[in-house]
Design a protein around this motif. Structure first.
Motif, PDB file in Angstrom:
ATOM      1  N   SER B 373       0.819  -1.216   0.000  1.00  0.00           N
ATOM      2  CA  SER B 373       0.000   0.000   0.000  1.00  0.00           C
ATOM      3  C   SER B 373       0.851   1.264   0.000  1.00  0.00           C
ATOM      4  O   SER B 373       0.316   2.358   0.160  1.00  0.00           O
ATOM      5  CB  SER B 373      -0.936   0.009   1.219  1.00  0.00           C
ATOM      6  OG  SER B 373      -1.862  -1.055   1.135  1.00  0.00           O
ATOM      7  N   PHE B 374       2.167   1.133  -0.146  1.00  0.00           N
ATOM      8  CA  PHE B 374       3.010   2.321  -0.268  1.00  0.00           C
ATOM      9  C   PHE B 374       2.682   3.033  -1.583  1.00  0.00           C
ATOM     10  O   PHE B 374       2.132   2.442  -2.513  1.00  0.00           O
ATOM     11  CB  PHE B 374       4.500   1.927  -0.256  1.00  0.00           C
ATOM     12  CG  PHE B 374       5.104   1.877   1.130  1.00  0.00           C
ATOM     13  CD1 PHE B 374       4.385   1.399   2.203  1.00  0.00           C
ATOM     14  CD2 PHE B 374       6.402   2.321   1.352  1.00  0.00           C
ATOM     15  CE1 PHE B 374       4.934   1.344   3.476  1.00  0.00           C
ATOM     16  CE2 PHE B 374       6.962   2.270   2.626  1.00  0.00           C
ATOM     17  CZ  PHE B 374       6.240   1.794   3.684  1.00  0.00           C
ATOM     18  N   THR B 375       3.053   4.304  -1.662  1.00  0.00           N
ATOM     19  CA  THR B 375       2.940   5.014  -2.935  1.00  0.00           C
ATOM     20  C   THR B 375       3.883   4.345  -3.934  1.00  0.00           C
ATOM     21  O   THR B 375       4.799   3.626  -3.538  1.00  0.00           O
ATOM     22  CB  THR B 375       3.355   6.487  -2.776  1.00  0.00           C
ATOM     23  OG1 THR B 375       4.715   6.511  -2.336  1.00  0.00           O
ATOM     24  CG2 THR B 375       2.485   7.208  -1.769  1.00  0.00           C
ATOM     25  N   PRO B 376       3.676   4.573  -5.244  1.00  0.00           N
ATOM     26  CA  PRO B 376       4.560   3.918  -6.218  1.00  0.00           C
ATOM     27  C   PRO B 376       6.044   4.175  -5.953  1.00  0.00           C
ATOM     28  O   PRO B 376       6.857   3.250  -6.050  1.00  0.00           O
ATOM     29  CB  PRO B 376       4.113   4.535  -7.547  1.00  0.00           C
ATOM     30  CG  PRO B 376       2.686   4.896  -7.334  1.00  0.00           C
ATOM     31  CD  PRO B 376       2.579   5.293  -5.897  1.00  0.00           C
ATOM     32  N   MET B 377       6.426   5.406  -5.603  1.00  0.00           N
ATOM     33  CA  MET B 377       7.846   5.674  -5.391  1.00  0.00           C
ATOM     34  C   MET B 377       8.356   5.031  -4.105  1.00  0.00           C
ATOM     35  O   MET B 377       9.512   4.614  -4.017  1.00  0.00           O
ATOM     36  CB  MET B 377       8.127   7.187  -5.374  1.00  0.00           C
ATOM     37  CG  MET B 377       8.086   7.846  -6.742  1.00  0.00           C
ATOM     38  SD  MET B 377       8.879   6.879  -8.059  1.00  0.00           S
ATOM     39  CE  MET B 377      10.587   7.198  -7.717  1.00  0.00           C
ATOM     40  N   GLY B 378       7.494   4.959  -3.083  1.00  0.00           N
ATOM     41  CA  GLY B 378       7.887   4.242  -1.864  1.00  0.00           C
ATOM     42  C   GLY B 378       8.135   2.777  -2.176  1.00  0.00           C
ATOM     43  O   GLY B 378       9.131   2.192  -1.743  1.00  0.00           O
ATOM     44  N   GLY B 379       7.249   2.177  -2.957  1.00  0.00           N
ATOM     45  CA  GLY B 379       7.424   0.786  -3.357  1.00  0.00           C
ATOM     46  C   GLY B 379       8.650   0.600  -4.240  1.00  0.00           C
ATOM     47  O   GLY B 379       9.365  -0.397  -4.134  1.00  0.00           O
ATOM     48  N   PHE B 380       8.926   1.597  -5.088  1.00  0.00           N
ATOM     49  CA  PHE B 380      10.102   1.578  -5.960  1.00  0.00           C
ATOM     50  C   PHE B 380      11.376   1.434  -5.122  1.00  0.00           C
ATOM     51  O   PHE B 380      12.246   0.607  -5.419  1.00  0.00           O
ATOM     52  CB  PHE B 380      10.121   2.878  -6.778  1.00  0.00           C
ATOM     53  CG  PHE B 380      11.403   3.167  -7.500  1.00  0.00           C
ATOM     54  CD1 PHE B 380      11.681   2.564  -8.725  1.00  0.00           C
ATOM     55  CD2 PHE B 380      12.326   4.059  -6.982  1.00  0.00           C
ATOM     56  CE1 PHE B 380      12.861   2.842  -9.402  1.00  0.00           C
ATOM     57  CE2 PHE B 380      13.512   4.338  -7.652  1.00  0.00           C
ATOM     58  CZ  PHE B 380      13.770   3.723  -8.858  1.00  0.00           C
ATOM     59  N   VAL B 381      11.459   2.213  -4.052  1.00  0.00           N
ATOM     60  CA  VAL B 381      12.677   2.166  -3.224  1.00  0.00           C
ATOM     61  C   VAL B 381      12.862   0.773  -2.622  1.00  0.00           C
ATOM     62  O   VAL B 381      13.964   0.224  -2.654  1.00  0.00           O
ATOM     63  CB  VAL B 381      12.620   3.236  -2.113  1.00  0.00           C
ATOM     64  CG1 VAL B 381      13.747   3.022  -1.110  1.00  0.00           C
ATOM     65  CG2 VAL B 381      12.708   4.629  -2.714  1.00  0.00           C
TER      66      VAL B 381
END
Lengths: 197, 578
Positions: B373-381
């Protein structure tokens, strides 16, 4: 060589099973039960001799007369403490956006005088589905509704929220929060002792 | 990132750095066989184990014999965990009365815990008996971590020694890792956690009535809440310290009984990076120049810190599509703001973002917020931190030997650029060494990308996807990134408990753990056998800021070349659509 190391491996594994799998948890349990018995057993809240909940595990509240807790994604009912779970919906998932908007609409329809933005934590599900807290702002936006519902002065309720607000450690570690179950237990107490206008 | 967030990050890093020297030096003494303050207490236990198992403290084996010992020990562990799960229904200590675990899930879980991955396709409180959790999973938490540390110590000896044909003994280093390092730290940490409210009891569940009226999905009244407890703190302590990450409960460290307060969160967060960071110093001591260790730690931090800032920024920015409903996402002293779906109020944005970056940088894989459920950029990291090969801190032991392989590649590439014979700490780097290093670096992307391709090509893989659009692809990519790097965290929406993911993920975990450990040991054996070449004018110093930057560049470039296309199909395009 293989036979020798297999024998060594077996002995080492058995001994580590005893040391780390039995002695270690048993010893930690014994010390924990002696020194932190309340915490080690689930921080159970006792009122008038009966257990009313755990100070760490949230409960669902959505009656107008209570402070509401966060949505919970556990199945088959919210705040199922035998099967923790988050929604795992992605930010762009229409199901999530719709659920958030629906939660906002419910909060606003329960208090039509409310115009400020709804704090995001009050309309999103926690990772565990058992989050015992809401933010202080999320508690405060509910005060007018609860005051009207019970005829309690909102000043008393704001003071109650303040009393239950836990600040971040040293001012910056973690986030400010209010334990919803403890808050509602005190709200019940306030009503019984005649916190009316 | 808010100011309070920046202060939290800085304070965390300062505390971590303060522990590096004392713990690193202590571990160097332990592995060097020197006396420490714990020897009066633990020495007798160590000697007893040596005597029963037929081990001599001065045993010396070559790399092949050590590799065989390591594989045998891990195979035995696999058998025990597998059999325990299959038979738990007939065994005692099962207050939840859970039946035996099905074969594909038992295979996956056994591989997962033996390989220090701790990918969990099951919910702990609804699947595993207390007996399985203790004798199977907790034991593997210790010994799989100790396996990584032992392989690392053998690897370091390969670098430290010259004209030598042995690396030490896997058994001696394994036993020392558990008894002198993991066990004492776990006892301290578990009691610290209990003081905060982490439960530690052998009772089953406790049923307590709800205060408000509660109905279930079908509209029926639910009068009470069954609260699952168990011997949690003892397992949490080692799963954090040993970069295992496998939680007692389904939602891991987001569950209030695993992680009840910001204090417990800070302790558990520190425990993720504590040993991997300190091992850099241990390495420096063992090769006779602590600057070499600090240089590697510096490279790790140079990669780590910007990614924390990126995650925190992305999560604090929140989700634009909520605002239409009149949702406040601005942080203030009274509320966390940002993207709070899947996050706990007590941690807020910063402690969730910092944890997500740390747990994927180290191959820990525990979570205190739902990465799905992270934002796309949070998940990207979180994806990138794993795809760098788990060398930024990485698993205890395995992360550092992975990073040392990158050091050797960096030295080699630099040598090619300036036309000098590449050398590292007195060893000439030759074709055999480069072959082993290349194996270590190239097997992982093959597993991750191959697995992902299979997952999205087959219906058996696609049917587990639970989020629409590019995020669905990210879920599959995450699953194979996590298992292919022995991390163990998940985009947990993916329905991973299927025969396809249990078997494919299990194979990915097996290969990524052992096919990397074996060439690492082979490389160590080769380095140890070489004659020392004295440092000369042309030697590239490996402890300077210049070399640290070069190493960082090599790690990032290799990672980017491997994974940018896949990342573009998942989180990057999702971010553009947000």
């Amino acid at each position: 060589m293989v036979a020798k190391h297999t024998r060594t491996g077996l002995v080492v594994l058995v001994m580590f099973t005893v040391i780390t799998g039995v002695i270690y948890p048993v010893m930690v349990t014994a010390v924990a039960q002696l020194t932190f018995s309340h915490e080690a057993n689930g921080s159970i809240i006792i009122r008038d001799g009966t257990a009313v909940g755990s100070a760490l595990i949230g409960q669902p509240f959505d009656s107008p007369g209570y402070f509401w807790s966060r949505p919970s994604a556990t199945a088959p009912f919210p705040y199922n403490a035998a099967a923790s779970g988050g929604s795992n919906l992605s930010s762009m998932n229409p199901a999530l956006v719709e659920r958030v908007h629906h939660a906002v609409a419910r909060i606003r329809s329960a208090d039509t005088t409310m115009h400020q933005p709804v704090p995001v934590d009050l309309v999103t599900a926690s990772g565990s589905g058992l989050d015992p807290h809401i933010s202080p702002d999320a508690a405060r936006v509910q005060v007018p509704r609860i005051a009207r519902e019970h005829g309690i002065s909102s000043g008393l309720l704001y003071a109650l929220v303040d009393h239950h607000t836990e600040r971040p450690l040293f001012g910056f570690f973690g986030a400010p929060r209010v334990n919803v179950l403890l808050l509602n237990l005190d709200l019940d107490g306030l009503r019984q002792t005649g916190g009316t206008r | 990132m808010t100011i309070a967030g920046a202060v939290q990050l800085t304070a965390f890093l300062l505390v971590l750095l303060a522990t590096v020297r004392p713990l690193g030096r202590y571990m160097a003494r332990v592995y060097g066989g020197e006396r420490t303050f714990l020897h009066p207490l633990i020495g007798p236990i160590e000697r007893l184990m040596h005597r029963f198992a037929g081990i001599r403290p001065d045993d010396e084996f070559g790399w092949k014999e050590n590799a065989i010992a390591m594989l045998i020990f891990n195979a035995l562990g696999f058998i025990v965990v597998y059999v325990l799960q299959r038979t738990q229904g007939m065994l005692p200590f099962d207050p939840g009365r859970f039946p035996g675990v099905p074969p594909d899930l038992a295979f996956n879980t056994a591989v997962s815990f033996v390989s220090n991955t701790n990918w969990q396709a099951y919910g702990g409180e609804t699947t595993m008996s207390h007996l399985t959790q203790m004798l199977g999973l907790t034991v593997q938490n210790f010994v799989s971590a100790a396996t990584g540390m032992a392989v690392l110590v053998l690897f370091i000896r390969g670098i430290a020694r010259h004209s030598a044909h042995t690396l030490g003994s896997f058994w001696v280093d394994l036993i020392r890792s558990v008894l002198y390092i993991l066990l004492p730290l776990s006892v301290i940490l578990s009691l610290g956690l209990v003081s905060q409210g982490v439960v530690q009891t052998f009772d089953g569940t406790r049923t307590i009535p709800f205060l408000d009226r509660v109905v279930d999905a079908g509209g029926a009244d639910v009068p009470s809440q069954a609260i699952a407890v168990g011997p949690v703190a003892s397992q949490i302590a080692i799963k954090q310290l040993g970069t295992n990450g496998g939680g007692f409960f389904n939602t891991n460290a987001a569950h209030p009984f695993e992680n009840p307060t910001p204090v417990s969160n800070s302790l558990e967060l520190l425990a993720i990076l504590l040993i991997p960071a300190a091992l850099c110093y241990t390495f420096g001591v063992m090769v006779g120049d602590t600057r070499e260790g600090w240089a590697i730690l510096a490279a790790m931090l140079v990669i780590f810190i910007p990614f924390v800032v990126l995650t925190a920024g992305a999560e604090q920015a929140g989700v634009p599509s909520y605002t239409g409903g009149g949702v406040g996402m601005q942080a203030s002293p009274g509320q966390p703001g940002g993207n709070m779906e899947g996050k706990e109020v007590r941690f807020g944005i910063m402690q969730s973002a910092l944890w997500a970056t740390a747990t994927t940088a180290a191959s820990n894989g525990s979570v205190n917020a739902m990465h799905d459920s992270f934002t796309p950029m949070g998940g990207f990291v979180t994806l990138v931190m794993m795809q760098l090969g788990e060398v930024v801190f990485g698993g205890v032991g395995s992360g550092l030997y992975g990073m040392l392989v990158f050091v050797i590649v960096a030295v080699f590439v630099a040598g090619l650029l300036v036309g000098r014979t590449p050398e590292y700490l007195g060893h000439k780097i030759e074709p055999y060494d480069m072959k082993m290093a290349s194996l270590l670096i190239l097997i992982m992307p093959l597993l991750v990308l191959g697995g992902t391709a299979l997952g999205v090509a087959l219906e058996a893989g696609r049917s587990s996807i639970t989020n629409p659009g590019p995020h669905g692809f990210s879920q599959v990519l995450y699953a194979f990134t996590s298992t292919g790097n022995n991390n163990g965290s998940a985009f947990a929406g993916l329905a991973a408990n299927t025969p396809f993911y249990n078997v494919a993920g299990g194979i990915a975990m097996l290969v990524s753990r052992y096919w990397l450990a074996i060439p690492a040991l082979a490389l160590a054996g080769s380095l140890a056998a070489k004659k020392r070449i004295p440092a000369s004018e042309g030697t590239l110093p490996t402890h300077t800021a210049l070399f640290v930057s070069w190493l960082v560049a090599i790690v990032l470039i290799v990672g980017a070349l491997n994974f940018i296309p896949a990342l573009a199909l998942g989180p990057l395009v999702e971010h553009l659509l947000l």
